[in-house]
Design a protein around this motif. Structure first.
Motif: not given
Ligand code: BES
Ligand code: MN
Ligand code: ZN
Length: 520
Positions: A229-233, A238-242
């Motif tokens: 949804a954000f694409g390259n806004t 964006i960070e994601v912790l696994d």
């Protein structure tokens, strides 16, 4: 099984690349790759066409001037008198066979209250009422640019639909354009394009995420959807912790909730900087992609609704999308604390003790009070790493708030009167209203555990929503202005409202969008 039959079955199934892996979980058959059916494109113009379906927004019984020709005006005035139509907010009068129009709907917005909200609502209701209208739709009523943009927003929210999984009897509704009439059509369209369209997109994202079943949206796919949804806004990070990263950070409370599920937990952090270096407003949402209750299993009736137990996180991502895509001059961080609460063989048990990233320990007396557990670590992580100017939680946290406020208000809990007032004001302005609830200091005493620092429930009742809020607040630095919105009663519309067709409401996207723009 016959080999040829197997080949045939495989060939006709839809297997998305993400599923076609050795570690595949489940059937591997995605319900559909189809999009939802098309909605009406939204246009602006200065004059109304003389045919099609016409919606006239009315303050009272008097037709706005110069909307339709003299003969039509006369016929409408006769109908208004005969039906005693007064233009009251929420009322409407549907007429056929007048002038060249297939249909004319007089829609009341009233003369009192917030005109912008009433116009947005009337337009949203028209979108639902005229869903199957084959003709082009026109909305008029002497609208200035702000009112016209609000009408467009209302229409966009009202015509939302989720039908991508229907393959039988899927009626494609008409897609003729809707045109909003304003003498300031040019600037209304500019306002729509630069701001409100992004808000409508944020609301739709949130509704999609909450409506999607839990075999489609789980922590990893929530992340994928939001990323897409954000694409390259611009100005978005964006960070994601696994799970390995979260274990390393000792986030035992968040990871513990997801440990009974084959679907690993995630912490998704979306940062939008539209205002330089100032401290961000952080919004941390409960993202339980399905809540079975865990070992403290919920009863079966209505359990399916727990696919929307990630509404807090979804609404926050919707608000972030709106703010980023409209280039709002604000700094915000949106966080989704994502887990699936399942009763697997590795699930945590009632009585288990976990340690949070803060070092504080929790005795889990009920695995169904899981939202507060994921928020504890998520809040700690954000306060420690992002130094927010204020922190807001949004969560479908308790059934107790539904009993107290039903679907009219979200429960607002806050230690900070200024933040609480700003949230209440944003609620009033957007029609997403909140009601302030107490955080009595004795609630914390009630939550003292015999063997850990705090227990996650008080057995035998008590003020459930307040206890939940108290628990969440226990893990937030007292120096950070903090508020918590319990949205368990408002995230799902059991019946259609003006801008919320039955189903996931996206409640809070508008409130958070407005709050972020006004908060300093
Ligand atoms: N997700 C539920 C709360 C909920 C209930 C949301 C109804 C929407 C509709 C939450 O995780 C939960 O199970 N809460 C428990 C807490 C209790 C065990 C202290 C509840 O409210 O019963
Ligand atoms: Mn629960
Ligand atoms: Zn829950």
């Amino acid at each position: 099984m016959h080999r040829s039959f197997l080949t045939l079955a495989l060939a006709s199934a839809t297997i998305t690349p993400a599923f076609a892996q050795a570690d595949m979980i489940g059937s591997g058959i995605s319900p559909s790759a189809a999009a939802h059916s098309q909605t009406r494109p939204i246009n602006f113009a200065t004059t109304a066409p003389t045919s099609g379906a016409l919606v006239i927004l009315m303050r009272n019984a008097a037709l706005p001037v110069n909307i339709v020709d003299a003969a039509t005006t006369q016929a409408l005035n006769a109908a208004i008198a005969s039906a005693k139509f007064e233009g009251k907010e929420g009322s409407s009068l549907s007429l056929r066979g007048i002038g060249g129009y297939a249909r004319i709907v007089l829609s009341g917005v009233g003369a009192e209250g917030d005109r912008i909200t009433h116009i947005r609502n009337a337009s949203g209701k028209a979108a639902q009422d005229l869903r199957d209208e084959a003709q082009q739709v026109t909305i008029t009523g002497g609208l200035n640019q702000d009112e016209a943009a609000a009408a467009a927003l209302g229409y966009a929210m009202g015509q939302y639909r989720f039908d991508r999984y229907k393959t039988v009897d899927r009626k494609a509704p008409p897609t003729n354009a809707v045109t909003i009439i304003s003498s300031d059509a040019g600037s209304a369209e500019a306002l729509w394009m630069s701001r409100h369209a992004a808000l409508a997109e944020g609301v739709a994202l949130s509704r999609d995420l909450a409506t999607e079943p839990a075999n489609v949206i789980y922590p990893e796919t929530f992340v994928e959807r939001v990323r897409a949804a954000f694409g390259n806004t611009a100005n978005v990070k964006i960070e994601v912790l696994d799970e390995p990263m979260m274990r390393k950070l000792a986030m035992g409370s968040l990871v513990g909730v997801g440990q009974g599920s084959r679907r690993p937990s995630r912490l998704m952090i979306v940062e939008y900087r539209g205002a330089g270096d100032g401290p961000p407003l952080a919004m941390v949402g409960k993202g339980i992609t399905f809540d079975t209750g865990g070992i403290s299993l919920k009863p079966g009736a209505g359990m399916w609704e727990m696919k929307a137990d990630m509404s807090g996180a979804a609404n926050i991502m919707g608000a972030l999308l709106s703010l980023a895509k409209s280039k709002a001059p604000v700094n915000v961080i949106g966080v989704a604390a994502l887990s699936e609460n399942m009763p697997g063989s590795n699930a945590q048990r009632p009585g288990d003790v976990v340690r949070t990233m803060s070092g504080k320990t929790i005795e889990i007396l009920n695995t169904d009070a899981e939202g507060r557990l994921v928020l504890a670590d998520a809040n700690e992580y954000i306060v420690a790493n992002k130094k927010p100017g204020a922190l807001i939680n949004m969560a479908t946290l308790t059934g107790s708030i539904v009993a107290a406020l039903n679907d009219e208000y979200a429960g607002l809990f806050s230690r900070d009167d200024r933040l609480a007032a700003a949230i209440a004001a944003a609620g009033t302005a957007t029609g997403e209203e909140v009601w302030r609830m107490p955080l009595h200091k004795n609630y914390l005493d009630d939550m003292k555990s015999d063997i850990a620092d705090i227990k996650n429930v008080v057995e035998g009742g008590g003020p459930g929503a307040g206890l939940g809020a108290t628990f969440v607040g226990f893990f937030v630095d007292k120096n950070v202005p903090w508020a918590h919105l319990d949205i368990a009663g408002v995230n799902w519309a059991d019946k259609s409202g003006p801008v919320t067709p039955k189903g996931a409401s996206g409640w809070g996207v508008q409130l958070l969008d407005t709050l972020a723009r006004n908060w300093r």
